[in-house]
Design a protein around this motif. Structure first.
Motif, PDB file in Angstrom:
ATOM      1  N   GLY D  50       0.779  -1.231   0.000  1.00 37.90           N
ATOM      2  CA  GLY D  50       0.000   0.000   0.000  1.00 37.90           C
ATOM      3  C   GLY D  50       0.812   1.283   0.000  1.00 37.90           C
ATOM      4  N   ARG D  51       2.095   1.178   0.305  1.00 43.68           N
ATOM      5  CA  ARG D  51       2.937   2.373   0.323  1.00 43.68           C
ATOM      6  C   ARG D  51       4.270   2.041  -0.334  1.00 43.68           C
ATOM      7  N   PRO D  52       4.885   3.022  -0.991  1.00 43.37           N
ATOM      8  CA  PRO D  52       6.208   2.753  -1.564  1.00 43.37           C
ATOM      9  C   PRO D  52       7.164   2.193  -0.515  1.00 43.37           C
ATOM     10  N   ALA D  53       7.059   2.692   0.713  1.00 42.97           N
ATOM     11  CA  ALA D  53       7.989   2.249   1.749  1.00 42.97           C
ATOM     12  C   ALA D  53       7.929   0.738   1.943  1.00 42.97           C
ATOM     13  N   ASP D  54       6.780   0.149   1.670  1.00 38.39           N
ATOM     14  CA  ASP D  54       6.614  -1.273   1.940  1.00 38.39           C
ATOM     15  C   ASP D  54       7.226  -2.192   0.895  1.00 38.39           C
ATOM     16  N   VAL D  55       7.653  -1.648  -0.226  1.00 41.34           N
ATOM     17  CA  VAL D  55       8.285  -2.521  -1.228  1.00 41.34           C
ATOM     18  C   VAL D  55       9.715  -2.867  -0.837  1.00 41.34           C
ATOM     19  N   ALA D  56      10.306  -2.046   0.037  1.00 41.65           N
ATOM     20  CA  ALA D  56      11.725  -2.213   0.348  1.00 41.65           C
ATOM     21  C   ALA D  56      11.944  -3.170   1.505  1.00 41.65           C
ATOM     22  N   ALA D  57      12.938  -4.024   1.331  1.00 41.03           N
ATOM     23  CA  ALA D  57      13.425  -4.829   2.458  1.00 41.03           C
ATOM     24  C   ALA D  57      14.830  -4.315   2.789  1.00 41.03           C
ATOM     25  N   PRO D  58      15.197  -4.275   4.035  1.00 36.50           N
ATOM     26  CA  PRO D  58      16.535  -3.761   4.379  1.00 36.50           C
ATOM     27  C   PRO D  58      17.605  -4.517   3.603  1.00 36.50           C
ATOM     28  N   GLY D  59      18.432  -3.743   2.920  1.00 35.98           N
ATOM     29  CA  GLY D  59      19.494  -4.362   2.146  1.00 35.98           C
ATOM     30  C   GLY D  59      19.043  -4.920   0.806  1.00 35.98           C
ATOM     31  N   GLY D  60      17.785  -4.731   0.453  1.00 31.27           N
ATOM     32  CA  GLY D  60      17.263  -5.290  -0.792  1.00 31.27           C
ATOM     33  C   GLY D  60      17.379  -4.354  -1.991  1.00 31.27           C
TER      34      GLY D  60
END
Lengths: 295, 295, 295, 295
Positions: D50-60
């Motif tokens: 639901g948010r751009p922030a949620d596509v990222a995984a740390p180090g991904g």
């Protein structure tokens, strides 16, 4: 006794303008980034302050005469800016050549605080400023314009109003500067054509200045371009380049193709690339000669 | 009593000029392709002739005021031309806007016959011609120029000399016309920028015409471009297109890139393509509005 | 045995073309202004003649491959030209890059004499001419085109026809050359932009040449412009300038504003003014670097 | 099993690219402003967030394929952006056409957090994206580029590297788009010249596309410009206008006059003013026809 007026920006234009205000009886609170320039003003009674915010009195008038949008933003909305000090009834009399966009931003900022933005950019070089011979273009709220009228009368020889929109006078100012640089380029092309046909540049310049183009722009700049005296700068080419950017930005916003302006922008860019930022802005003409194999 | 002068070309410019010569006491022998136009002159004493060759008296003066190089070539070197009639001591006073190249050709032709070519193109529109307010640019042999001086004094308000080269004054003239069209384009761009920012075209035009551009070109053409009154034609766009061609030809010969002139040439070409040959040459400004999505 | 063909103009292009015709079994009568160049051809069996008129046999074919309109006019309509020798049934196969205007004039000249003008300008540089890899554009009367088809097949790798109008193929040819110079300017601007952002010119040129612009013009000229190897000339800039003039003349005639062409014309003019006539025509790119303050 | 990759921006380009990553075995977390577009992807196994922030995984790794600088700024540094979520070792693989300036800003942002910015803009239209036929230009830190290499291999047919500077590949991309639009304008001028000389646009386009300009840009766009099929849009003119702005901004920063780009910017501005934002960007050619009095 006249009211106190704030004044920010004591450059080539601001300094003689501030002098004229003192002479007209105004009390001045002045700020300049480099305080040394304000010394002569202080001797004549101006009060020097250390931050832009300190030039403003609640409900008072503050004049700005600064280099560009960035400087204007700093002295108004920056940490030490007067943007919050102007207060209800205050007037920001914005006389620099800045963008229509920043005028709109500042006008909205002041409106929310009961103050007003009056655009009042000027035509004229430092000698005209000293002689109270500036031409002033205004726009902004009517009441605020009426209030600052005596101040403007102390600075120029004529005022032309362009209505209520905060950006209108700035659009007119950058359009005017565009016309000036267009005249320079056109003269440089015409004089170079003449030169390569064996005619003295000064002769054609002089004829035109006495006849169909008998007006200051063609007379003064025409002489410089004919004589190719591109330094020292009366108005720095870097500032002329900035003004062309303002024109093109305003043109993009309004979706107006301006092919002459685009071409002049490229001339300015080339001059900057060749290290001519500190030459006079008439030095756009230098490239015309170079392109023709002269120099 | 004044000497007889030949006069070829009674168009919008030639007719009032011929009148002024009659008024100044000159006897005139006139030729025009369409004789009807010469009727009023005949009533005032001018002698109408049937061929260009008949306007010339051996050793006399012949003035030409024709549309372009082709017309000039026809009336001088053509079958009925006066090129062989001028004779030793004769002077061809060439006042049209023509190319530097044809001036050089004619000068050589006359020199071989003991006659002289004096270039004397003018700045000014028909009303200025009628009012003896033309500005005249001259070049050619000194003695011949001195001889025609009284004739020119009867036609204009000032004479500017550009030396001995037959083409010099023509280069100056086409350079001047280029400057005029450049001013038109620049104004059209500036006014359209203002318009699309909600400012009245007439207001910015008026301000400029009273201040930094207080000269006839900006005042008169500025008003037309502000009001977008592109017809009827004071000076036909087709003639302006011709003049731009003359500028670019002179620029090519001398190897002078003139980007403004190139751009204006394309404006003219577009206007011709759109059927605007008979509009006023200020109609270059129409395309500026169209490109901005207006009209 | 093949028929005899006349051939006028043994320059960088004409010489290898003539060789190919000999190889294909044609008997050749050749003329070149400087006869020395024809010596090698003579050894291979070509007959050298002393005047253009002597290459033509009544009813035969004559190929021209000369520098420009002036040269073409001289060898056809000049005192020693073959314009009167071609006779009924003859075909002038005009392969040079010349103006649409002269094509129309010559076509009318031949038509009145029962002969025909076939326009057949080519794309390709001398190495392509030698390798029979030229691309040929044709226009003219159908029967004449069919007759010269085997000759053209001996010279190129493909023929594209543009109908019956004598000038059509020439319009296509100058339009093509305009496209080539446009690509040069665009690449010079793009590579200079990259360079001033710290990117190697060769790297961007190489990427483009392998991807979206994987075609000869971008590959070959792109490499030259990336490496800034503007001499020796593969195709002299002076000839490129001539071709731009042909484009602009054709554009004026048809009233087509071509702003890119106008700009390129000014680039060429500037290069000539700076003494670059003998550099390769890619040297238009040099000015792009100079305008950016490089060099 | 392949690692999870974040993907932001499922427009005409992003959607087929995301499909290819799924096909290549990557797990995807995707975000799009309008979630409906992601439905098909979800069916194939992509996780919608639901948010751009949620596509990222740390180090991904996170790929962005968005419309412009504003959108890129919003999804990275905005309130819901992934700029803080990427974390040490993370890589932002930035594949949109954005400005060199924002690339530098983001690279500095990530560097301070131990992450990396890899520029990887692409050449190719949606059908090329679907067919894994994109050309990719990269720049950024070497290790990060090596890590994303398999991802890029799943998306395109070739990778061209331009060094370590974060903005380099973006400069190359906008320079490439400038070359494309230059080719369009040049073709429009050439075809219109031909048309007004009585030659079919399609014929000259076809000849060029088979010979000296046998490359995709001239073949595909040449056909559209010849046929004047300016709608529906393969690539919206409004986006082309944006790209021209990016070119001119990059040119101003580096002080490189680009007269072709300036002219094309004015063409785009005019097209926007005339309401052509949603036509294909080849519609710059429409103005060429209009200026020639056609339409």
């Amino acid at each position: 006794m006249s009211e106190a007026v704030g004044f920010v920006g004591l450059g080539h234009m601001g300094l003689p303008m501030a002098h004229n205000l003192l002479r007209a009886g105004y009390r001045l609170r002045v700020y300049n980034r480099t305080p040394a320039k304000a010394a002569a003003l202080a001797e004549q009674g101006a009060e020097l302050v250390g931050r832009p915010a300190d030039v403003a009195a609640p409900g008072g008038i503050v004049i700005t005469m600064v280099a560009n949008d960035q400087a204007l933003e700093a002295v108004t909305l920056g940490a030490d800016g007067f943007g919050e000090q102007l207060g209800p009834g205050g007037v920001h009399l914005s006389m620099s050549t800045v963008s229509p966009a920043i005028a709109q931003r500042l006008a909205a900022h002041y409106q929310a605080r009961g103050a007003a933005y009056v655009a009042a950019p000027v035509f004229g070089r430092p000698d005209a400023a000293a002689a109270r011979k500036l031409w002033v273009c205004t726009s902004g709220p009517q009441a605020a314009k009426e209030r600052v009228r005596p101040v403007l009368d102390a600075l120029g020889q004529g005022i032309f109003d362009f209505g209520a929109a905060p950006e209108a006078a700035h659009v007119v100012k950058v359009a005017g500067n565009f016309l000036i640089v267009s005249a320079m380029e056109a003269m440089a092309e015409a004089f170079t054509l003449a030169e390569k046909h064996g005619i003295e540049r000064g002769q054609i310049a002089s004829m035109l200045a006495q006849t169909i183009f008998a007006c200051p722009i063609y007379q003064n700049y025409g002489k410089m371009i004919a004589e190719e005296t591109y330094a020292p700068a009366g108005f720095r080419l870097a500032l002329g380049a900035k003004d062309l950017n303002l024109v093109l930005d305003a043109a993009s916003t309004a979706r107006v193709p301006m092919p002459f302006a685009s071409l002049l922008h490229d001339r300015m860019l080339s001059a900057l690339a060749k290290g001519r930022a500190d030459m006079d802005w008439t030095a756009v003409g230098l490239a015309v000669s170079e392109d023709a194999g002269l120099k």
